[in-house]
Enzyme design. Structure first.
Site, short mmCIF file in Angstrom:
data_model
loop_
_atom_site.label_atom_id
_atom_site.label_comp_id
_atom_site.label_asym_id
_atom_site.label_seq_id
_atom_site.Cartn_x
_atom_site.Cartn_y
_atom_site.Cartn_z
N GLU A 51 1.15 -1.11 -0.14
CA GLU A 51 -0.02 0.57 -0.33
C GLU A 51 0.85 1.69 0.03
O GLU A 51 0.19 2.27 -0.46
CB GLU A 51 -0.52 0.21 1.36
CG GLU A 51 -2.11 -1.45 1.13
CD GLU A 51 -1.49 -2.32 2.23
OE1 GLU A 51 -2.72 -2.98 2.97
OE2 GLU A 51 -0.70 -2.30 2.42
N CYS B 62 -2.24 -3.26 7.14
CA CYS B 62 -1.82 -3.24 8.88
C CYS B 62 -2.01 -1.60 9.39
O CYS B 62 -2.86 -0.74 8.32
CB CYS B 62 -0.07 -2.91 8.81
SG CYS B 62 0.69 -2.21 7.87
N CYS C 192 0.22 0.86 7.55
CA CYS C 192 -0.39 1.51 5.84
C CYS C 192 -2.25 2.32 6.00
O CYS C 192 -2.20 3.61 5.00
CB CYS C 192 -1.24 0.00 5.16
SG CYS C 192 0.41 -0.36 4.81
#
Length: 176
Positions: free
Chosen positions: A69, A99, A102
């Site tokens: 990302e 996560c 990100c």
């Protein structure tokens, strides 16, 4: 598991996201063979134009923040010449739930929508990677005008993750 969202589920959005996420999952073995981690993200504009597509490169580039990302956002910012992507009405499609790191990057980048495949709980169960503490992130994104859809083509994503682990590839994680 059925698709989840922070808005009333729009089947047209789900169908479009399914097509993109399945394509990303199908491409993953090629990226893994080149040393990438088992995650791939793509950013599209609202006209369906691909702006960026990047894989996880943490191990290959020895940099803990090089998640798919974050790499895709960085590439989109470079391509569009701005750190503020909010004026472009962009959507991020990613093979697994972002996560905690990100999520911050997505929030601050100006991305308007997030579509993901495998939920964090399953990522953690399959790979052992710690996705981080993410309380109420669907609601927090909704408050900020960011649409979220998840669990899209989850089975295809889980297979990629299992194949990665079973293949003996490095799952990066700090020792605790």
């Amino acid at each position: 598991m059925s698709v989840i969202s922070n808005e009333k589920v729009d089947e047209e959005k789900v169908q479009k996201a399914s097509k993109i996420i399945l394509q990303l999952q199908a491409e993953m073995p090629k990226y893994i063979a080149k040393g990438s981690g088992p995650f791939l993200a793509a950013i599209y504009d609202d006209n369906g134009n691909l702006i960026s597509k990047e894989a996880n490169s943490v191990v290959a580039e020895v940099c803990s923040h090089n998640h798919a990302e974050m790499n895709a956002i960085k590439a989109a910012e470079k391509k569009l010449g701005t750190y503020d992507l909010s004026g472009f009405n962009l959507s991020l499609y990613v093979t697994s739930e972002p996560c905690i790191m990100c999520l911050g990057g997505i929030l601050w980048s100006g991305i308007k929508a997030v579509y993901f495949g495998v939920p964090s709980k399953r990522v953690e169960e399959i790979t052992g990677f710690d996705e981080g503490f993410k309380p109420n992130w669907f609601e927090e994104f909704q408050k900020r005008g960011i649409t979220v859809y998840g669990n899209i083509e989850q089975a295809a994503g889980e297979k990629v993750l299992k194949d990665y682990v079973d293949g003996g590839y490095k799952v990066y994680k700090p020792e605790r």
